[in-house]
Design a protein around this motif. Structure first.
Motif, PDB file in Angstrom:
ATOM      1  N   VAL A 188     -14.927   0.790   3.104  1.00 36.81           N
ATOM      2  CA  VAL A 188     -15.291  -0.607   3.304  1.00 36.81           C
ATOM      3  C   VAL A 188     -15.623  -0.849   4.777  1.00 36.81           C
ATOM      4  CG1 VAL A 188     -13.953  -1.440   1.351  1.00 36.81           C
ATOM      5  CG2 VAL A 188     -12.846  -1.173   3.567  1.00 36.81           C
ATOM      6  N   MET A 189     -16.181  -2.020   5.067  1.00 36.68           N
ATOM      7  CA  MET A 189     -16.648  -2.300   6.427  1.00 36.68           C
ATOM      8  C   MET A 189     -15.547  -2.226   7.479  1.00 36.68           C
ATOM      9  SD  MET A 189     -19.582  -5.220   6.105  1.00 36.68           S
ATOM     10  CE  MET A 189     -18.465  -6.379   5.317  1.00 36.68           C
ATOM     11  N   PRO A 190     -14.366  -2.808   7.262  1.00 36.11           N
ATOM     12  CA  PRO A 190     -13.331  -2.665   8.302  1.00 36.11           C
ATOM     13  C   PRO A 190     -12.970  -1.219   8.594  1.00 36.11           C
ATOM     14  CG  PRO A 190     -12.754  -4.420   6.771  1.00 36.11           C
ATOM     15  CD  PRO A 190     -13.927  -3.712   6.189  1.00 36.11           C
ATOM     16  N   MET A 191     -12.943  -0.374   7.566  1.00 36.66           N
ATOM     17  CA  MET A 191     -12.638   1.034   7.791  1.00 36.66           C
ATOM     18  C   MET A 191     -13.760   1.728   8.560  1.00 36.66           C
ATOM     19  SD  MET A 191      -9.676   1.915   6.605  1.00 36.66           S
ATOM     20  CE  MET A 191      -9.880   3.670   6.456  1.00 36.66           C
ATOM     21  N   ALA A 232       0.821  -1.209   0.000  1.00 31.91           N
ATOM     22  CA  ALA A 232       0.000   0.000   0.000  1.00 31.91           C
ATOM     23  C   ALA A 232       0.857   1.262   0.000  1.00 31.91           C
ATOM     24  CB  ALA A 232      -0.928  -0.020   1.212  1.00 31.91           C
ATOM     25  N   SER A 233       1.953   1.252   0.741  1.00 30.16           N
ATOM     26  CA  SER A 233       2.823   2.434   0.782  1.00 30.16           C
ATOM     27  C   SER A 233       3.452   2.708  -0.574  1.00 30.16           C
ATOM     28  CB  SER A 233       3.902   2.243   1.843  1.00 30.16           C
ATOM     29  OG  SER A 233       3.344   2.079   3.137  1.00 30.16           O
ATOM     30  N   VAL A 234       3.927   1.658  -1.241  1.00 27.67           N
ATOM     31  CA  VAL A 234       4.553   1.837  -2.551  1.00 27.67           C
ATOM     32  C   VAL A 234       3.540   2.371  -3.562  1.00 27.67           C
ATOM     33  CG1 VAL A 234       5.628   0.621  -4.471  1.00 27.67           C
ATOM     34  CG2 VAL A 234       6.332   0.119  -2.118  1.00 27.67           C
ATOM     35  N   TRP A 235       2.338   1.764  -3.580  1.00 30.46           N
ATOM     36  CA  TRP A 235       1.330   2.221  -4.532  1.00 30.46           C
ATOM     37  C   TRP A 235       0.829   3.622  -4.193  1.00 30.46           C
ATOM     38  CZ3 TRP A 235      -0.121   0.529  -9.168  1.00 30.46           C
ATOM     39  CH2 TRP A 235       0.246  -0.767  -9.535  1.00 30.46           C
ATOM     40  N   ASN A 261     -10.041  -7.087   4.489  1.00 27.45           N
ATOM     41  CA  ASN A 261      -8.787  -6.358   4.287  1.00 27.45           C
ATOM     42  C   ASN A 261      -8.911  -4.945   4.861  1.00 27.45           C
ATOM     43  OD1 ASN A 261      -6.340  -5.356   3.458  1.00 27.45           O
ATOM     44  ND2 ASN A 261      -6.484  -6.210   1.395  1.00 27.45           N
ATOM     45  N   PHE A 262      -8.141  -4.668   5.870  1.00 27.27           N
ATOM     46  CA  PHE A 262      -8.128  -3.345   6.497  1.00 27.27           C
ATOM     47  C   PHE A 262      -6.843  -2.584   6.190  1.00 27.27           C
ATOM     48  CE2 PHE A 262      -6.567  -0.860  10.137  1.00 27.27           C
ATOM     49  CZ  PHE A 262      -7.525   0.142  10.173  1.00 27.27           C
ATOM     50  N   THR A 263      -5.725  -3.293   6.141  1.00 30.98           N
ATOM     51  CA  THR A 263      -4.435  -2.627   5.991  1.00 30.98           C
ATOM     52  C   THR A 263      -4.329  -1.880   4.674  1.00 30.98           C
ATOM     53  OG1 THR A 263      -3.433  -4.377   7.327  1.00 30.98           O
ATOM     54  CG2 THR A 263      -1.950  -3.002   6.047  1.00 30.98           C
ATOM     55  N   LEU A 264      -4.752  -2.515   3.589  1.00 30.64           N
ATOM     56  CA  LEU A 264      -4.595  -1.888   2.273  1.00 30.64           C
ATOM     57  C   LEU A 264      -5.371  -0.576   2.152  1.00 30.64           C
ATOM     58  CD1 LEU A 264      -3.308  -2.173  -0.522  1.00 30.64           C
ATOM     59  CD2 LEU A 264      -5.352  -3.421  -1.242  1.00 30.64           C
ATOM     60  N   PRO A 265      -6.674  -0.531   2.422  1.00 31.90           N
ATOM     61  CA  PRO A 265      -7.361   0.768   2.309  1.00 31.90           C
ATOM     62  C   PRO A 265      -6.925   1.781   3.361  1.00 31.90           C
ATOM     63  CG  PRO A 265      -8.848  -0.901   3.174  1.00 31.90           C
ATOM     64  CD  PRO A 265      -7.621  -1.623   2.724  1.00 31.90           C
ATOM     65  N   TYR A 266      -6.526   1.308   4.545  1.00 32.84           N
ATOM     66  CA  TYR A 266      -6.115   2.241   5.588  1.00 32.84           C
ATOM     67  C   TYR A 266      -4.822   2.958   5.199  1.00 32.84           C
ATOM     68  CZ  TYR A 266      -4.514   3.959  10.112  1.00 32.84           C
ATOM     69  OH  TYR A 266      -4.054   4.755  11.141  1.00 32.84           O
ATOM     70  N   VAL A 267      -3.831   2.208   4.720  1.00 28.34           N
ATOM     71  CA  VAL A 267      -2.559   2.823   4.343  1.00 28.34           C
ATOM     72  C   VAL A 267      -2.691   3.570   3.020  1.00 28.34           C
ATOM     73  CG1 VAL A 267      -0.132   2.358   3.823  1.00 28.34           C
ATOM     74  CG2 VAL A 267      -1.302   1.042   5.594  1.00 28.34           C
ATOM     75  N   LEU A 268      -3.513   3.058   2.128  1.00 29.72           N
ATOM     76  CA  LEU A 268      -3.613   3.651   0.797  1.00 29.72           C
ATOM     77  C   LEU A 268      -4.384   4.971   0.807  1.00 29.72           C
ATOM     78  CD1 LEU A 268      -2.670   2.887  -2.061  1.00 29.72           C
ATOM     79  CD2 LEU A 268      -4.898   1.831  -2.430  1.00 29.72           C
ATOM     80  N   PHE A 269      -5.446   5.049   1.615  1.00 29.28           N
ATOM     81  CA  PHE A 269      -6.310   6.234   1.584  1.00 29.28           C
ATOM     82  C   PHE A 269      -6.356   6.990   2.910  1.00 29.28           C
ATOM     83  CE2 PHE A 269      -8.095   3.080  -1.354  1.00 29.28           C
ATOM     84  CZ  PHE A 269      -8.004   3.787  -2.549  1.00 29.28           C
TER      85      PHE A 269
END
Length: 333
Positions: free
Chosen positions: A282-285, A159-162, A264-272
């Motif tokens: 999403v629901m985890p967020m 997520a950080s790289v993208w 998946n929580f890590t990907l949207p949290y770090v990405l956005f």
């Protein structure tokens, strides 16, 4: 002589053999009626005893927190009642009603659609990559290693790289500008939804690849030889030989991948970041923001319970399908 002939007829084959071991009155001894005695745990009970350590651990790690979360979803627990949470007012299903009124259905739709699209897109990629790397050729090990790079990288690194690449002045927009295309914003607005899907596909397809490759390794070489002798070309061989062998592992991979996408929580949290844009909420967020930013713990617990029920639906469908498949195979045998 008479006694000898009688004894021979008694212990021989046939109905006379059933009289062997009886007393002169024709009665069976008590040991024959009762059968062999078993001491200790029976064969039927032994697996239950073996499950006690694992069952105890599962109860402590999963069962008790699940019951606690369900209880919290029924009380008005927030920053004011947190210190004495056992004395928090009981409000019943009000948290669930408020959850559906505060955007939970929108988050459910975003999570489910995102998970389904990502799974459907990763399945052909993973199966095709498994077919490409199944047979031995020069450099196959390097190809397999390259395919596994997205899978072995931690989610926050991906997520950080993208996130860096998709900045307005990042490498993606710079490349598109050189090609005469306006890149625009990728981490906000309507494009954020498709950005999340594309990044998830890039990071998740090697899991399908590994499961499909494991299924292909179970194909016996004699099956390939028989299909080659019969003159089958690549398409009939793919449809009637290869795909039936990978159907079970791929279905299991689809289930696990779908559940992983939803959770998946890590990907949207770090990405956005948090709070995330509405298109990728999403629901985890939503549960995280409600719990740790709004400090509405009872409301977030109700959202988590709804998420658990949603996740249990595809799991139940898969387990039911596997059970029916096992019964059909047992009936054919």
């Amino acid at each position: 002589m008479t006694d000898d002939r009688t004894t021979t007829r008694t212990v021989g084959d046939g109905p006379a053999a059933t009289t062997a071991g009886r007393d002169p009155a024709g009665r069976e001894p008590p040991e024959a009626k009762a059968g062999p005695r078993r001491r200790g745990v029976t064969e039927r009970q032994r697996p239950l005893w073996l499950l006690i350590p694992g069952g105890t651990l599962m109860t402590l790690v999963i069962g008790i927190p699940l019951l606690l979360a369900f209880y919290i979803s029924l009380i008005d627990l927030d920053q004011y009642t947190l210190r004495r949470w056992l004395e928090a007012p009981f409000i019943g299903l009000d948290n669930f009603v408020e959850a559906f009124e505060s955007g939970l259905l929108h988050s459910v739709w975003i999570s489910v659609s995102f998970a389904v699209i990502a799974t459907v897109a990763t399945v052909p990629l993973g199966v095709a990559a498994a077919i490409v790397t199944q047979n031995a050729y020069r450099g196959r090990g390097w190809v397999r290693a390259v395919f596994l790079i997205p899978y072995v990288l931690p989610s926050f690194v991906v997520a950080s790289v993208w996130r860096t690449m998709l900045q307005p002045d990042g490498i993606v927009n710079a490349t598109l500008t050189r090609a005469g295309v306006d890149g625009g914003l990728w981490l906000s607005g309507p494009r954020s939804y498709w950005t999340l899907i594309l990044v998830e596909i890039w990071a998740a397809w090697p899991f399908i690849y590994l499961m499909a490759l494991a299924g292909l390794q179970s194909v016996d070489s004699e099956v390939h030889e028989a299909s080659a002798i019969d003159g089958a070309n690549w398409w009939p061989k793919l449809r009637r030989v290869i795909l039936p062998y990978v159907r079970g592992p791929v279905l299991l991979a689809c289930l696990l991948a779908t559940l992983n996408h939803i959770n998946n929580f890590t990907l949207p949290y770090v990405l956005f970041g948090a709070p995330a844009p509405d298109d990728v909420n999403v629901m985890p967020m939503l549960v995280y923001v409600t719990s740790f930013q709004s400090l509405r713990f009872g409301l977030s617990a109700a959202m988590a319970v709804v998420s658990l029920v949603l996740i249990a639906i595809p799991l139940f469908v898969y387990l039911r399908a596997v059970r029916l498949d096992v019964h059909e195979e047992g009936g054919r045998k």
